[in-house]
Design a protein around this motif. Sequence first.
Motif, short mmCIF file in Angstrom:
data_model
loop_
_atom_site.label_atom_id
_atom_site.label_comp_id
_atom_site.label_asym_id
_atom_site.label_seq_id
_atom_site.Cartn_x
_atom_site.Cartn_y
_atom_site.Cartn_z
N PHE A 36 0.76 -1.32 0.09
CA PHE A 36 0.16 0.10 0.12
C PHE A 36 0.67 1.26 0.00
N GLY A 37 2.20 1.07 0.09
CA GLY A 37 2.83 2.34 -0.21
C GLY A 37 3.05 2.99 1.27
N TRP A 38 2.68 2.51 2.48
CA TRP A 38 2.72 3.21 3.71
C TRP A 38 3.91 3.27 4.07
N GLU A 39 4.23 4.54 4.87
CA GLU A 39 5.55 4.94 5.24
C GLU A 39 5.54 4.91 6.65
N PHE A 40 6.68 4.63 7.16
CA PHE A 40 6.66 4.27 8.74
C PHE A 40 7.70 5.12 9.41
N THR A 41 7.47 5.48 10.73
CA THR A 41 8.35 6.05 11.64
C THR A 41 8.64 5.26 12.84
N ASP A 42 9.97 4.77 13.11
CA ASP A 42 10.25 3.90 14.30
C ASP A 42 10.19 4.50 15.76
N TYR A 43 9.79 4.15 16.87
CA TYR A 43 9.79 4.86 17.90
C TYR A 43 10.42 3.63 19.02
N GLY A 44 11.67 3.25 18.84
CA GLY A 44 12.47 2.36 19.51
C GLY A 44 12.28 0.84 18.76
N PRO A 45 12.97 -0.25 19.42
CA PRO A 45 12.97 -1.46 18.66
C PRO A 45 11.45 -2.00 18.72
N GLU A 46 10.59 -1.61 19.50
CA GLU A 46 9.33 -2.54 19.76
C GLU A 46 8.18 -1.79 19.38
N TYR A 47 8.05 -0.48 18.45
CA TYR A 47 7.25 0.24 17.99
C TYR A 47 7.42 1.00 16.53
N THR A 48 6.56 0.80 15.85
CA THR A 48 6.33 1.63 14.77
C THR A 48 5.16 1.98 14.19
N SER A 49 5.09 3.36 13.66
CA SER A 49 3.75 3.84 13.60
C SER A 49 3.90 4.28 11.90
N PHE A 50 2.51 4.40 11.46
CA PHE A 50 2.18 4.78 9.99
C PHE A 50 1.49 5.78 10.04
#
Length: 121
Positions: A36-50
Amino acid sequence: MSNTDNEQRFVNQQIQYLEFVSSDLERAKAFYTGSFGWEFTDYGPEYTSFGGKYVDGGFTLGTPINGSILVVIYADDLQVTRDQVIRSGGTILQDIFSFPGGKRFQFQDPDGYELAVWTIE
């Protein structure tokens, strides 16, 4: 983001954020980016958001449990999106079918979540 943008995005009692559990965040990011072309932002090794225009979400590290909520994604071209899902490692559970007002298909992502994609007919 301006206050006007927030006023348009954050509507009272509207779903604004979805959170998934994934056993492999890198695999989840690769699948949803490829499909789907989603882009992610990592918040440490146990969480990522879109982020999206209307709904944001994230993935937290853990053991996925397929539940009873069906997340439905809109697509302009259902066939193209179906092909992207397959190429990215998804499994089609119910191929494209018509329903009053549109068409959709349902698939399973690499963590076992069932989602649907729909378009206006």
